[in-house]
Design a protein around this motif. Structure first.
Motif, PDB file in Angstrom:
ATOM      1  N   UNK A 164       0.838  -1.202   0.000  1.00 14.31           N
ATOM      2  CA  UNK A 164       0.000   0.000   0.000  1.00 14.31           C
ATOM      3  C   UNK A 164       0.870   1.248   0.000  1.00 14.31           C
ATOM      4  N   UNK A 165       1.957   1.221   0.761  1.00 16.75           N
ATOM      5  CA  UNK A 165       2.880   2.360   0.746  1.00 16.75           C
ATOM      6  C   UNK A 165       3.516   2.538  -0.628  1.00 16.75           C
ATOM      7  N   UNK A 166       3.714   1.430  -1.315  1.00 15.06           N
ATOM      8  CA  UNK A 166       4.332   1.490  -2.641  1.00 15.06           C
ATOM      9  C   UNK A 166       3.406   2.051  -3.699  1.00 15.06           C
ATOM     10  N   UNK A 167       2.147   2.267  -3.338  1.00 17.35           N
ATOM     11  CA  UNK A 167       1.197   2.801  -4.324  1.00 17.35           C
ATOM     12  C   UNK A 167       1.615   4.167  -4.824  1.00 17.35           C
ATOM     13  N   UNK A 168       2.433   4.894  -4.040  1.00 20.12           N
ATOM     14  CA  UNK A 168       2.871   6.229  -4.458  1.00 20.12           C
ATOM     15  C   UNK A 168       3.948   6.169  -5.530  1.00 20.12           C
ATOM     16  N   UNK A 169       4.578   5.024  -5.736  1.00 19.73           N
ATOM     17  CA  UNK A 169       5.666   4.936  -6.699  1.00 19.73           C
ATOM     18  C   UNK A 169       5.211   5.239  -8.129  1.00 19.73           C
ATOM     19  N   UNK A 170       4.035   4.737  -8.603  1.00 17.46           N
ATOM     20  CA  UNK A 170       3.642   5.057  -9.982  1.00 17.46           C
ATOM     21  C   UNK A 170       3.514   6.549 -10.249  1.00 17.46           C
TER      22      UNK A 170
ATOM     23  N   UNK B 231      13.290   8.840 -11.185  1.00 23.27           N
ATOM     24  CA  UNK B 231      13.745   7.617 -10.547  1.00 23.27           C
ATOM     25  C   UNK B 231      14.139   7.852  -9.094  1.00 23.27           C
ATOM     26  N   UNK B 232      14.765   8.991  -8.805  1.00 21.10           N
ATOM     27  CA  UNK B 232      15.171   9.258  -7.427  1.00 21.10           C
ATOM     28  C   UNK B 232      13.961   9.296  -6.503  1.00 21.10           C
ATOM     29  N   UNK B 233      12.882   9.924  -6.948  1.00 23.59           N
ATOM     30  CA  UNK B 233      11.669   9.990  -6.131  1.00 23.59           C
ATOM     31  C   UNK B 233      11.070   8.600  -5.942  1.00 23.59           C
ATOM     32  N   UNK B 234      11.103   7.774  -6.980  1.00 22.64           N
ATOM     33  CA  UNK B 234      10.585   6.411  -6.868  1.00 22.64           C
ATOM     34  C   UNK B 234      11.419   5.595  -5.883  1.00 22.64           C
ATOM     35  N   UNK B 235      12.742   5.745  -5.941  1.00 20.01           N
ATOM     36  CA  UNK B 235      13.608   5.019  -5.021  1.00 20.01           C
ATOM     37  C   UNK B 235      13.378   5.470  -3.585  1.00 20.01           C
ATOM     38  N   UNK B 236      13.223   6.778  -3.383  1.00 24.25           N
ATOM     39  CA  UNK B 236      13.026   7.291  -2.034  1.00 24.25           C
ATOM     40  C   UNK B 236      11.718   6.767  -1.444  1.00 24.25           C
ATOM     41  N   UNK B 237      10.660   6.730  -2.245  1.00 29.10           N
ATOM     42  CA  UNK B 237       9.376   6.208  -1.775  1.00 29.10           C
ATOM     43  C   UNK B 237       9.508   4.748  -1.353  1.00 29.10           C
ATOM     44  N   UNK B 238      10.247   3.978  -2.133  1.00 32.66           N
ATOM     45  CA  UNK B 238      10.423   2.565  -1.814  1.00 32.66           C
ATOM     46  C   UNK B 238      11.248   2.389  -0.546  1.00 32.66           C
ATOM     47  N   UNK B 239      12.319   3.171  -0.408  1.00 30.15           N
ATOM     48  CA  UNK B 239      13.148   3.077   0.789  1.00 30.15           C
ATOM     49  C   UNK B 239      12.343   3.414   2.034  1.00 30.15           C
ATOM     50  N   UNK B 240      11.509   4.451   1.942  1.00 28.20           N
ATOM     51  CA  UNK B 240      10.709   4.863   3.099  1.00 28.20           C
ATOM     52  C   UNK B 240       9.674   3.812   3.470  1.00 28.20           C
TER      53      UNK B 240
END
Length: 549
Positions: free
Chosen positions: A132-138, A143-152
């Motif tokens: 559910x947290x990963x829903x923000x990745x799309x 790429x940096x923002x996608x990686x940061x969302x995943x790390x968080x």
């Protein structure tokens, strides 16, 4: 006889239930009443240790608070906590604890409770939460923002530190042909509170051979460290130093694969004595990072399209010509927080040894069509300026441009400033300009505060708005040392702010820079807002009059 029969029934019932049953005295002594369920797998404290030692280090603080609250309020406790397994100091399992307080005749409180295996239930719930947290990745713009969302998403519940390295493009499997180490560019990281900051990494930072094998094989790897910390070989020197400083107990290496190619490597560390990840943790982490593949593919496609559009756009941004008596500087900065490309442009055309045509503009839209229309409008204006010559009226030139653009049915709206500068006696320059709905140019006198060239009335409407309009020309002079700045609205327009306030702040900031006596390129770069505030493309072209030699 009846009591013994009831006792045997009670003991049989306790042995049949799939939970361990226990009693904790008011002094904290735990007595196991029934060994059913998972009791044989859990660590049991001895006389010299506390039952709280069995709880996972990350869970102890909140679990102690929950236990104290239940004791003080004499209320039931129902929670899931990680408990150490017997015979393994660093292996834990999620256990569901249900406990109820019982008050004896002396007013002492003891707890009677059950412990049941909750590992599968917890991992199912945790997987749902993380995805559910990963829903923000799309929705990530880069790429940096996608990686940061995943790390968080995984810090601090599953890991203490996450660093994601993007595998360098154009290098087979991320490996340099002349080197045995993986080439990667550092990306953003997630760190749990209290950990040391990661050291700065150069763009040519090299991962170690263990990471190389993970990238090449596209398989996750799990490294568990002994009491002495990570070994000196297999990982990069900078990684080993940081892992030792953070008292790391283990690292998981997870390659992120998109369309059969490893595009990134996630390194997930447990630190400060926390147990290293196990195979179940690795499986859960693999599921989470696998969810990045689809969004990353879309983000990479958008970046590729945007990069091509930017190349097209910047190919039309000519290097300003050299002209005696003037220093000219220009820059174009695309928006950093968007996968879009805009229609900003600037141009400077040398009309003669003593005359220069200068223009800047912005076309509505943020896509490849806008960039293409920008190139068309810029080319037409350049041709009109050169054909009209130094004596032309900027207002007339913009009117001609307006008629042509509307006849071609090109963009919906265009804002622009077009100016002609002519050399005067003693190194001064006469400036004639016409403004079609664009932010006003900023004049920075050598010995006075800066001011906007607004004229007596508001700017004329943008191009492509009305069929017939008599446009105005504004006149001013540049003396030696004076600077004139043309810019697009990305420099002064941000959401939820007042444009008047932003223009005032820009002027005040400009005066501060001017008082420092900086060269023109430094002044222009100093006008740019911080990276996280750049919501739109920014184009700037500026010139400074030089004294005659």
């Amino acid at each position: 006889m009846k009591e013994k029969h009831l006792l045997r029934r009670y003991q049989a019932l306790m042995g049949a239930v799939p939970q361990s049953m226990w009693v904790m005295s008011s002094g904290g002594v735990v007595t196991v009443l029934s060994g059913g369920g998972i009791a044989a797998k859990l660590w049991t404290p001895g006389t010299d240790s506390s039952w709280m030692d069995a709880v996972h280090p990350k869970d102890r603080e909140w679990f102690q608070r929950a236990w104290r609250r239940a004791t003080q309020q004499q209320s039931p406790l129902n929670t899931i906590v990680r408990v150490r397994l017997d015979g393994a100091a660093d292996r834990f399992r999620h256990v569901k604890i249900i406990a109820a307080p019982v008050v004896d005749e002396a007013g002492q409180v003891e707890f009677v409770g059950t412990a049941s295996d909750a590992e599968d239930h917890w991992r199912t719930r945790m997987r749902e939460k993380l995805l559910a947290r990963m829903a923000a990745v799309p929705a990530a713009h880069n790429l940096s923002e996608a990686f940061l969302t995943t790390a968080a998403a995984v810090v601090p519940e599953l890991a203490d530190a996450v660093a994601i390295f993007r595998v360098v493009e154009g290098v087979e499997a991320g490996v340099r042909p002349s080197d045995v180490s993986a080439a990667a560019s550092p990306e953003r990281v997630g760190l749990a509170p209290g950990l040391p900051s990661l050291p700065p990494l150069d763009s040519d930072f090299l991962l170690g051979p263990v990471a190389q094998r993970a990238i090449e094989s596209q398989e996750a790897r799990l490294l568990v460290f002994g009491p002495d910390g990570p070994p000196g070989k297999g990982l990069s020197d900078v990684s080993v130093r940081w892992l030792r400083e953070a008292h790391a107990t283990g690292v998981a290496l997870l390659p992120v694969v998109v369309d059969g190619r490893t595009v990134a490597l996630a390194t997930i560390a447990t630190c400060r004595g926390n147990p290293p990840p196990d195979e179940a943790d690795l499986s859960l982490l693999r599921d989470v990072f696998q969810q990045m593949s689809g969004p990353l593919r879309r983000t990479m496609e958008l970046q590729s399209i945007r990069s091509k559009a930017l190349v097209l756009q910047q190919s039309f941004l000519a290097v300003p010509p050299s002209i005696d008596g003037l220093t000219i500087t220009a820059l174009y900065h695309p928006a950093d927080t968007s996968a879009e490309v805009g229609g900003d442009w600037y141009d400077a055309v040398r009309l003669s040894a003593d005359a220069l045509a200068l223009s800047i503009g912005d076309i509505a839209g943020h896509d490849l069509d806008a960039a293409t229309a920008m190139a068309r409008v810029n080319s037409i204006l350049r041709g009109l300026a050169y054909d009209s010559g130094p004596a032309a009226s900027p207002a007339v030139t913009l009117s001609r441009l307006d008629r042509i653009v509307q006849a071609l049915d090109s963009p919906a709206m265009v804002t622009a400033v077009h100016a002609i500068l002519r050399r005067q006696a003693e190194g001064d320059w006469h400036v004639a300009l016409s403004n079609a709905g664009h932010p006003p140019p900023l004049l920075i006198p050598a010995n006075a505060p800066s001011r906007y060239l607004n004229g007596l009335t508001s700017p004329d409407p943008p191009l492509c708005v009305t069929d017939s309009l008599t446009r105005a020309t504004l006149h001013t002079h540049l003396c030696a040392g004076d600077t004139l700045v043309f810019y697009t609205d990305g420099l002064v327009e941000t959401p939820d702010t007042d444009i008047g306030d932003n223009l005032r702040q820009l002027r005040e900031h400009t005066d501060t820079l001017a008082r420092r006596g900086l060269p023109l390129p430094s002044v222009i770069r100093g006008l740019l807002p911080p990276l996280h505030h750049r919501r739109d493309d920014i184009a700037i072209i500026a010139l400074r009059a030089r004294p005659e030699s």
